[in-house]
Design a protein around this motif. Structure first.
Motif, mmCIF file in Angstrom:
data_model
loop_
_atom_site.group_PDB
_atom_site.id
_atom_site.type_symbol
_atom_site.label_atom_id
_atom_site.label_comp_id
_atom_site.label_asym_id
_atom_site.label_seq_id
_atom_site.Cartn_x
_atom_site.Cartn_y
_atom_site.Cartn_z
ATOM 1 N N PRO A 9 0.628 -1.169 -0.054
ATOM 2 C CA PRO A 9 0.150 -0.232 -0.130
ATOM 3 C C PRO A 9 1.080 1.412 -0.025
ATOM 4 C CG PRO A 9 -0.309 -1.363 2.250
ATOM 5 C CD PRO A 9 0.451 -1.955 1.061
ATOM 6 N N VAL A 10 0.243 2.150 -0.591
ATOM 7 C CA VAL A 10 1.099 3.597 -0.700
ATOM 8 C C VAL A 10 0.555 4.267 0.451
ATOM 9 C CG1 VAL A 10 1.569 5.588 -1.983
ATOM 10 C CG2 VAL A 10 1.019 3.487 -3.317
ATOM 11 N N ARG A 11 1.618 4.711 1.477
ATOM 12 C CA ARG A 11 1.350 5.480 2.801
ATOM 13 C C ARG A 11 1.387 6.781 2.333
ATOM 14 N NH1 ARG A 11 0.952 3.136 7.448
ATOM 15 N NH2 ARG A 11 2.518 4.547 8.457
ATOM 16 N N ILE A 12 0.324 7.757 2.668
ATOM 17 C CA ILE A 12 0.251 9.141 2.343
ATOM 18 C C ILE A 12 -0.351 9.880 3.777
ATOM 19 C CG2 ILE A 12 0.035 8.963 -0.087
ATOM 20 C CD1 ILE A 12 -2.974 9.696 0.061
ATOM 21 N N THR A 13 0.043 11.267 3.621
ATOM 22 C CA THR A 13 -0.355 11.959 4.621
ATOM 23 C C THR A 13 -0.537 13.744 3.802
ATOM 24 O OG1 THR A 13 0.183 13.077 6.816
ATOM 25 C CG2 THR A 13 2.057 12.759 5.541
ATOM 26 N N THR A 14 -2.012 13.678 4.140
ATOM 27 C CA THR A 14 -2.361 14.966 3.199
ATOM 28 C C THR A 14 -1.975 16.318 3.884
ATOM 29 O OG1 THR A 14 -4.536 14.877 4.251
ATOM 30 C CG2 THR A 14 -4.106 13.601 1.934
ATOM 31 N N ALA A 15 -1.605 16.089 5.341
ATOM 32 C CA ALA A 15 -1.419 17.488 6.097
ATOM 33 C C ALA A 15 -0.730 16.933 7.324
ATOM 34 C CB ALA A 15 -2.695 18.497 6.450
ATOM 35 N N ALA A 16 0.248 17.913 7.816
ATOM 36 C CA ALA A 16 0.627 17.757 9.040
ATOM 37 C C ALA A 16 -0.250 17.503 10.256
ATOM 38 C CB ALA A 16 1.853 18.829 9.429
ATOM 39 N N GLY A 17 0.236 16.570 11.177
ATOM 40 C CA GLY A 17 -0.808 16.269 12.232
ATOM 41 C C GLY A 17 -1.817 15.485 11.913
ATOM 42 N N GLN A 34 -9.045 11.996 -8.300
ATOM 43 C CA GLN A 34 -9.953 12.733 -8.680
ATOM 44 C C GLN A 34 -10.271 13.681 -7.992
ATOM 45 O OE1 GLN A 34 -12.555 9.313 -9.461
ATOM 46 N NE2 GLN A 34 -12.279 9.396 -11.669
ATOM 47 N N GLY A 35 -10.121 13.860 -6.627
ATOM 48 C CA GLY A 35 -10.231 14.770 -5.712
ATOM 49 C C GLY A 35 -9.252 15.599 -5.588
ATOM 50 N N TRP A 36 -8.108 15.703 -6.444
ATOM 51 C CA TRP A 36 -6.972 16.632 -6.520
ATOM 52 C C TRP A 36 -7.542 17.866 -7.196
ATOM 53 C CZ3 TRP A 36 -2.894 16.457 -3.202
ATOM 54 C CH2 TRP A 36 -1.704 17.198 -3.560
ATOM 55 N N PRO A 37 -7.030 19.040 -6.429
ATOM 56 C CA PRO A 37 -7.362 20.222 -7.155
ATOM 57 C C PRO A 37 -6.829 20.647 -8.429
ATOM 58 C CG PRO A 37 -6.276 20.726 -4.793
ATOM 59 C CD PRO A 37 -6.197 19.229 -5.302
ATOM 60 N N VAL A 38 -7.787 21.015 -9.413
ATOM 61 C CA VAL A 38 -7.642 21.158 -10.669
ATOM 62 C C VAL A 38 -6.430 22.243 -10.906
ATOM 63 C CG1 VAL A 38 -8.486 22.134 -12.707
ATOM 64 C CG2 VAL A 38 -9.846 20.649 -11.418
ATOM 65 N N ARG A 39 -6.172 23.148 -9.948
ATOM 66 C CA ARG A 39 -5.141 24.144 -10.303
ATOM 67 C C ARG A 39 -3.650 23.533 -9.692
ATOM 68 N NH1 ARG A 39 -6.973 24.514 -5.331
ATOM 69 N NH2 ARG A 39 -5.672 25.206 -3.375
ATOM 70 N N ARG A 40 -3.885 22.223 -9.170
ATOM 71 C CA ARG A 40 -2.287 21.788 -8.820
ATOM 72 C C ARG A 40 -2.123 20.370 -10.025
ATOM 73 N NH1 ARG A 40 -1.749 20.648 -2.793
ATOM 74 N NH2 ARG A 40 0.262 20.171 -3.624
ATOM 75 N N SER A 76 4.722 15.537 -4.714
ATOM 76 C CA SER A 76 3.613 16.485 -4.031
ATOM 77 C C SER A 76 3.648 16.523 -2.660
ATOM 78 C CB SER A 76 2.198 15.621 -4.384
ATOM 79 O OG SER A 76 2.160 15.986 -6.034
ATOM 80 N N ARG A 77 4.773 15.709 -2.320
ATOM 81 C CA ARG A 77 5.056 15.456 -0.583
ATOM 82 C C ARG A 77 3.937 15.064 0.066
ATOM 83 N NH1 ARG A 77 9.773 17.905 0.422
ATOM 84 N NH2 ARG A 77 10.414 19.750 -0.639
ATOM 85 N N LEU A 78 3.429 14.130 -0.251
ATOM 86 C CA LEU A 78 2.248 13.362 0.210
ATOM 87 C C LEU A 78 2.667 12.052 0.757
ATOM 88 C CD1 LEU A 78 -0.352 13.850 -2.554
ATOM 89 C CD2 LEU A 78 -0.534 14.942 -0.542
ATOM 90 N N LEU A 79 3.819 11.683 0.302
ATOM 91 C CA LEU A 79 4.210 10.071 0.967
ATOM 92 C C LEU A 79 4.505 10.469 2.392
ATOM 93 C CD1 LEU A 79 6.566 8.221 -1.857
ATOM 94 C CD2 LEU A 79 4.276 7.831 -0.951
ATOM 95 N N ALA A 80 4.007 9.361 3.191
ATOM 96 C CA ALA A 80 4.250 9.356 4.570
ATOM 97 C C ALA A 80 5.893 8.950 4.858
ATOM 98 C CB ALA A 80 3.553 8.102 5.504
#
Length: 98
Positions: A9-17, A34-40, A76-80
């Protein structure tokens, strides 16, 4: 095992904390993308989305889609911090970050 399930599994964290989330399959990765912001959404996002979608219609191997999704998450700095990256052919896993 479901053909669209990731080997690891790919382990991600979407925000600190916030707690770490685990993405187990191509379908979950697509839901996340699909939930990722269009501008990004850039080229790496599109490559990950295309690979994951391609896996659902048997044009791309599941692990190739997983690698594309992981690359997107890494940039995108999402990986745990504790995410282990599997080697290509049954070798040992290696840590992503020191």
């Amino acid at each position: 095992m479901d053909r669209l399930q990731f080997e690891v599994p790919v382990r991600i964290t979407t925000a600190a904390g916030l707690p770490v989330e685990e993405i187990y399959s191509v379908e979950q990765a697509l839901d996340f993308l699909q939930g990722w912001p269009v501008r990004r959404q850039g080229a790496l996002y599109q490559a990950a989305f295309n690979a994951c979608f391609g896996a659902t219609v048997d044009l791309v191997e599941t692990e190739e889609a997983c690698r594309a999704f992981m690359a997107f998450c890494r940039v995108s700095r999402l990986l745990a911090r504790d995410m282990m990256v599997p080697r290509k052919r049954g070798g040992e896993s290696r840590g992503l970050r020191a």
